[in-house]
Design a protein around this motif. Sequence first.
Motif, PDB file in Angstrom:
ATOM      1  N   ALA A   1       0.840  -1.198   0.000  1.00  0.00           N
ATOM      2  CA  ALA A   1       0.000   0.000   0.000  1.00  0.00           C
ATOM      3  C   ALA A   1       0.877   1.250   0.000  1.00  0.00           C
ATOM      4  CB  ALA A   1      -0.904  -0.004   1.228  1.00  0.00           C
ATOM      5  N   MET A   2       0.564   2.170  -0.906  1.00  0.00           N
ATOM      6  CA  MET A   2       1.303   3.433  -0.989  1.00  0.00           C
ATOM      7  C   MET A   2       0.338   4.556  -0.642  1.00  0.00           C
ATOM      8  SD  MET A   2       3.136   2.637  -4.657  1.00  0.00           S
ATOM      9  CE  MET A   2       1.706   1.810  -5.354  1.00  0.00           C
ATOM     10  N   ALA A   3       0.689   5.366   0.342  1.00  0.00           N
ATOM     11  CA  ALA A   3      -0.227   6.437   0.743  1.00  0.00           C
ATOM     12  C   ALA A   3       0.551   7.677   1.147  1.00  0.00           C
ATOM     13  CB  ALA A   3      -1.105   5.971   1.901  1.00  0.00           C
ATOM     14  N   LEU A   4      -0.061   8.816   0.859  1.00  0.00           N
ATOM     15  CA  LEU A   4       0.539  10.083   1.280  1.00  0.00           C
ATOM     16  C   LEU A   4       0.603  10.088   2.803  1.00  0.00           C
ATOM     17  CD1 LEU A   4       1.581  12.772   0.233  1.00  0.00           C
ATOM     18  CD2 LEU A   4      -0.721  13.690   0.534  1.00  0.00           C
ATOM     19  N   PHE A   5       1.798  10.248   3.343  1.00  0.00           N
ATOM     20  CA  PHE A   5       1.988  10.141   4.788  1.00  0.00           C
ATOM     21  C   PHE A   5       2.152  11.511   5.434  1.00  0.00           C
ATOM     22  CE2 PHE A   5       4.858   8.840   8.456  1.00  0.00           C
ATOM     23  CZ  PHE A   5       3.820   8.306   9.202  1.00  0.00           C
ATOM     24  N   ALA A   6       2.895  12.386   4.779  1.00  0.00           N
ATOM     25  CA  ALA A   6       3.112  13.726   5.339  1.00  0.00           C
ATOM     26  C   ALA A   6       3.490  14.694   4.234  1.00  0.00           C
ATOM     27  CB  ALA A   6       4.222  13.685   6.382  1.00  0.00           C
TER      28      ALA A   6
END
Lengths: 428, 154
Positions: free
Chosen positions: B111-116
């Motif tokens: 899973a790739m997600a915008l973290f900060a």
Amino acid sequence: MDIRHDASVHEPAATPHGQTPHGPWPEDSLARVPYWIYQDQDNYAREMRRIFEGATWNFVCLEADIPNKGDYRTNQVGGMPVIVVRDADGSINCFENRCAHRGALIAFDDGGNVQNNFKCIYHAWSYDLAGNLRGIAFERGINGAGGMSKDFRRETHSPRKWRTTTLSGLVFATLSPDTPPIEEYLGAEVLGRVCRVLNRPIRIMGRFTQPLPNNWKLYVENVKDTYHASLLHLFFATFRITRLTQAGGVLVSPDGAHHSSYTIGTADVPGTEAFREKGLRSESDDYKLADPSLLDPVEEFGDKIQLQILSIFPGLVLQQIHNCLAVRQVVPKGIDKMELLWTYFGFADDTPEMNKRRLKQQNLVGPAGFVSMEDGCVGGFVQRGIAAAGDKISVVEMGGSTAESQATRATESPVRGFWKAYRRYMDY
Amino acid sequence: MDVARLVELNAAYARAIDNEKFEQWPELFADPCLYKVTTAENLARGFESGIMYADSRAMLQDRVSALRKANIYERQRYRHVVGLPVVLGRENGAASVETPFLIVRIMGDGAMALFATGCYHDKVAADGAGVLKFAERIVVCDGGRFDTLVAIPL
């Protein structure tokens, strides 16, 4: 389609007194917890109603958040958005953040200052600092046309009002007229442990939010679970901030709801061999800090308690880890989501040296905390682990199956205390 | 200060973290230094706390030791996309620099997600050998929400 009989409008069946929707509580034991309790949507709705909106004191903010008249914070108690505001006479009011007209949020910032009233942006209905509906735009219409009907009574249309109380700078609110005074609610022992830390005016040092992928109860249990601390958190054990073999214990309020665990500062304790004999992962001799100034604590409460984790049912944690102080508020966000709201604080009279010490020790806690980081993921591991186990049961039996105070931390007594209180509120 | 050299410094910073060469990360800082992860809101309110705070290179090394040896978390790595640095001024030999960033977190399951997202507020100076180092890097995150845990430095 007859909209009055929409099958999706599902009203959960009433359960017999003392029984859960899934039958009797497993073995009628505080040492057993069924996994559906973390998964069931109807149960979640019942928790919002019976616990957060019931006869409990819910943390809503710190007095230091709203020092002046008109200062407010918005928050969420259970599922309900609320506004907490300082009134002209210095008292604190809390009311539902929902306009009596169309239900819009009355305030949508996380905080700020209003002079005398809140105004809903949707149709400009306004409320005084106690949450009373005071003004309705175009109430008499325009040029004699339109407007509200003459028999509309503003006083019967206000957002729900919460009763508030303060304790050592903490602000709590309850919807129920039956909630006892906070001192009685907490019991003498836990009350004493709150006051020992919050013994003078505080200053807020920072706020952070940590969304967690688990049911809110899994986090509260984790906080009350002293058994895991030295086993999951290597940082704790290695630097002797706490370990089960160090002196300490747990206090549980008589009703089980609240707890305080504590560690007494000692250089070393015979019996730490217990870890090595078991070959437990938590013991690591070769791990030393390159910069020990991270942990350069000073005794500031005069009682040698190095660490104290305290929980107030349902969702507040007050933490003292050496000189690292914080409150954490548990906000449920659905059956498998929650948010943890961290507020780091120090005291108003801190010296620059003490301020620096707290800033460094804050590395220990929060979303990136050396000793709290794992608590961010372990609840999610449970939530995922039990995905197909709604009819299975968890065992909470360390230190027996009752929920009293104990002079050891190798116990799950405070966790059982949580379930004792939970079952009473839920009538399970 | 030469922007190209700042870009190189930032690229080395991102590469060390994203390629999990964490031991190289403290080497990019002066000693003493200041590294802090906070939020725009805390900064605006004058709240000093960070979720990570270090004022020496050794304390940065302790962060790395902890994430290598002590802390438990699911396999994850970051992908930094770092924008162009803006030099705001110069004081006592150090340049004040702001550089926007975006970090995607890649979990073990893919899973790739915008973290900060946020902005690095830096003080950058050359060391005795002329190599640029961060005397200060304040990681000012745009939002205040840190999902699950932050094991790896931002």
